[in-house]
Motif scaffolding. Structure first.
Motif, short mmCIF file in Angstrom:
data_model
loop_
_atom_site.label_atom_id
_atom_site.label_comp_id
_atom_site.label_asym_id
_atom_site.label_seq_id
_atom_site.Cartn_x
_atom_site.Cartn_y
_atom_site.Cartn_z
N PHE A 148 0.86 -1.19 0.00
CA PHE A 148 0.00 0.00 0.00
C PHE A 148 0.90 1.23 0.00
O PHE A 148 2.04 1.20 0.46
N VAL A 149 0.36 2.34 -0.53
CA VAL A 149 1.09 3.60 -0.56
C VAL A 149 0.94 4.30 0.78
O VAL A 149 -0.16 4.41 1.32
N LEU A 150 2.05 4.79 1.32
CA LEU A 150 2.01 5.47 2.61
C LEU A 150 1.17 6.75 2.52
O LEU A 150 1.24 7.48 1.52
N PRO A 151 0.37 7.05 3.54
CA PRO A 151 -0.43 8.28 3.54
C PRO A 151 0.46 9.53 3.45
O PRO A 151 1.55 9.57 4.04
N ALA A 152 -0.01 10.53 2.73
CA ALA A 152 0.79 11.74 2.52
C ALA A 152 0.96 12.55 3.81
O ALA A 152 1.94 13.28 3.95
N ASN A 153 0.03 12.43 4.75
CA ASN A 153 0.09 13.23 5.97
C ASN A 153 0.82 12.54 7.11
O ASN A 153 0.80 13.02 8.25
N LEU A 154 1.47 11.43 6.83
CA LEU A 154 2.20 10.71 7.88
C LEU A 154 3.51 11.43 8.17
O LEU A 154 4.31 11.65 7.27
N PRO A 155 3.75 11.84 9.43
CA PRO A 155 4.99 12.57 9.73
C PRO A 155 6.21 11.66 9.72
O PRO A 155 6.09 10.43 9.86
N ALA A 156 7.36 12.25 9.52
CA ALA A 156 8.61 11.49 9.56
C ALA A 156 8.85 10.97 10.98
O ALA A 156 8.37 11.52 11.96
N GLY A 157 9.61 9.87 11.08
CA GLY A 157 9.95 9.31 12.38
C GLY A 157 9.69 7.82 12.44
O GLY A 157 9.46 7.17 11.41
N ILE A 158 9.74 7.27 13.64
CA ILE A 158 9.53 5.84 13.87
C ILE A 158 8.05 5.60 14.10
O ILE A 158 7.41 6.28 14.92
N HIS A 159 7.49 4.60 13.39
CA HIS A 159 6.06 4.31 13.50
C HIS A 159 5.85 2.83 13.82
O HIS A 159 6.62 1.97 13.36
N GLU A 160 4.80 2.56 14.60
CA GLU A 160 4.40 1.18 14.91
C GLU A 160 3.32 0.75 13.94
O GLU A 160 2.41 1.52 13.63
N ILE A 161 3.42 -0.47 13.44
CA ILE A 161 2.47 -0.96 12.45
C ILE A 161 2.00 -2.36 12.83
O ILE A 161 2.78 -3.18 13.33
N THR A 162 0.70 -2.62 12.65
CA THR A 162 0.13 -3.95 12.88
C THR A 162 -0.85 -4.26 11.75
O THR A 162 -1.34 -3.36 11.06
N VAL A 163 -1.11 -5.55 11.58
CA VAL A 163 -2.12 -6.02 10.64
C VAL A 163 -3.25 -6.64 11.46
O VAL A 163 -3.00 -7.50 12.32
N SER A 164 -4.48 -6.20 11.23
CA SER A 164 -5.61 -6.73 11.98
C SER A 164 -6.67 -7.27 11.04
O SER A 164 -6.79 -6.82 9.90
N HIS A 165 -7.42 -8.25 11.55
CA HIS A 165 -8.51 -8.88 10.79
C HIS A 165 -9.82 -8.67 11.56
O HIS A 165 -10.20 -9.51 12.38
#
Length: 445
Positions: free
Chosen positions: A287-304
């Motif tokens: 997926f393409v990263l959102p344009a409004n996402l700020p720079a830095g370290i981000h936490e990501i998860t996949v949920s169902h």
């Protein structure tokens, strides 16, 4: 269910039971004197001279929590702090049954009849409790409640969930001695009983949900998504390069196991992204990263999320363990260099830079400078500096911005490779045909 009057009601019912037992068994005829049943503290029962009478005294000396009921209906609040149940206050009542008389052996006679009576009635029948507490006519064989105790008829003791049971307790001589020492009165023949269980329920209002009209059962396989690796793609058709810095506008590639489901959500911090179904397989999501996402370290998860109800609605489902990725900033422009001051062969200045993506006001930002030599010569002695930066476009309340201000000092004039670091995520450096870093450059003179 019982109210707070239940404790006194139990004592009253036990008094009635003993009093009617003495009448039925003609204990007064056996002893030749009238026998009374009281429930006073032992220090209030006359024990000397002509004041002492033949009587049984039932004294509740202690109340304890019932171990079998103390954790029932817990907790009693929902997530919003609303009371949804009224847990029972479950109590055991501990009694001392003592016999008094100024006549020889009468104490033993009274205590024997009383113990036999309680042995033959180990459980108080509901109807007997109801009759004993009925006003004005009550008791096992009749009688009345005095006016100051008429309120006991509303205690609800006869209707509580559990029946009242009478259990003998064994107290050794040391325990009995301590009790009678505390009473500060003359000792009389005594036995102990535990009456269990009194269930007192609060009358506070509770929040009760509407009744369930229809039940839907759902059976789903236990399929937990797993994130193994996170990579990026600079543009459609470009290769997926391992360890490539992730920049704004890049396509994020999640590799893992059991990633596909009927509904798939990507959660980046507090942001929920729904990828295209065609970009989701069991082992990869892109997926393409959102344009409004700020720079830095981000936490990501996949949920169902689970689809349940009629019509189907999304409910919280199974979520993968979290992973992290760094969205790196890019220096897009050097706006200005101002306030240059030379001193001792070094300089100070204010640098205004533009970065992408935007930076949040609470993020930590650094400018890193590495001295640049064309062709890579002199790298062993190259100077390096780092300076903390701040946002230029400060507002109230603070909002993310792309413009930053850096004050540098003590820098040897020359050309420098520049990097911006936001919360540990660094901007990339570009190379020439020989693979040497050459941009972005800042010239300080």
């Amino acid at each position: 269910m019982s109210s707070a009057l239940a404790i006194a009601s139990v004592t009253q019912v036990l008094k009635d039971l003993l009093n009617n037992g003495i009448i039925d068994r003609d204990v007064s005829g056996a002893t030749g004197v009238d026998v009374a049943v009281t429930s006073f503290p032992p220090d209030r029962v006359p024990t000397s001279g002509t004041d002492e009478k033949s009587q049984l005294n039932l004294f509740m000396y202690m109340v304890s929590q019932n171990q079998g009921w103390r954790n029932q209906n817990f907790p009693s609040m929902n997530a919003n702090g609303d009371r949804i149940t009224n847990p029972y206050l479950a109590l055991d009542l501990h009694y001392l049954l003592s016999a008094y008389s100024p006549f020889e052996l009468h104490q033993e006679i009274l205590l024997g009849y009383a113990m036999q009576l309680l042995f033959e009635n180990p459980v108080l029948p509901r109807e007997a409790i109801r009759k004993s507490l009925t006003s004005p006519v009550g008791g096992f064989t009749g009688g009345t409640l005095p006016p100051n105790l008429r309120s006991l008829s509303t205690s609800g003791l006869a209707d509580q969930l559990e029946m009242i049971k009478i259990v003998p307790e064994v107290l050794n001589t040391e325990e009995i001695s301590k009790l009678w020492t505390a009473f500060q009165t003359n000792y009389r023949p005594t036995t102990a009983y535990r009456v269990t269980v009194v269930l007192i329920e609060s009358e506070k209002s509770t929040k009760t949900a509407l009744p369930v009209k229809q039940r839907n059962l759902y059976v789903q396989p236990f399929k937990t998504p797993v994130i193994n690796d996170i990579q990026s793609q600079s543009a459609p058709g470009q290769p997926v390069v391992e360890n490539q810095k992730i920049l704004k506008g890049y396509t994020l590639i999640i590799d893992g196991e059991q990633l596909d489901a009927d509904v798939v959500h990507i959660n980046i911090d507090d942001l929920v992204i729904i990828p295209n179904k065609t970009d989701v397989t069991d082992t990869r999501i892109s997926f393409v990263l959102p344009a409004n996402l700020p720079a830095g370290i981000h936490e990501i998860t996949v949920s169902h999320p689970a689809l349940m109800g009629s019509p189907p609605a999304q409910h919280k489902g199974i979520t993968s363990a979290p992973a992290t990725f760094a969205l790196c900033p890019v220096i897009t422009a050097l706006i200005s260099i101002s306030g240059i001051v030379h001193s001792g062969g070094r300089l100070s200045a204010d640098l205004k830079l533009k970065v992408s993506p935007i930076a949040d006001p609470d993020q930590t930002i650094f400018l890193i400078l590495n001295q640049y030599f064309p062709g890579g010569t002199g790298s062993a002695t190259a100077l390096s500096y780092s300076f903390k930066a701040q946002l230029i476009e400060l507002s109230s309340p603070p909002v993310p911005t792309a413009s930053i201000l850096v004050h540098i000092s003590g820098v040897v004039p020359g050309k420098y490779l520049a990097r911006i670091q936001i919360d540990g995520a660094e901007s990339p450096l570009h190379t020439d045909a020989n693979g040497k870093y050459n941009t972005p450059l800042i010239t300080l003179v």
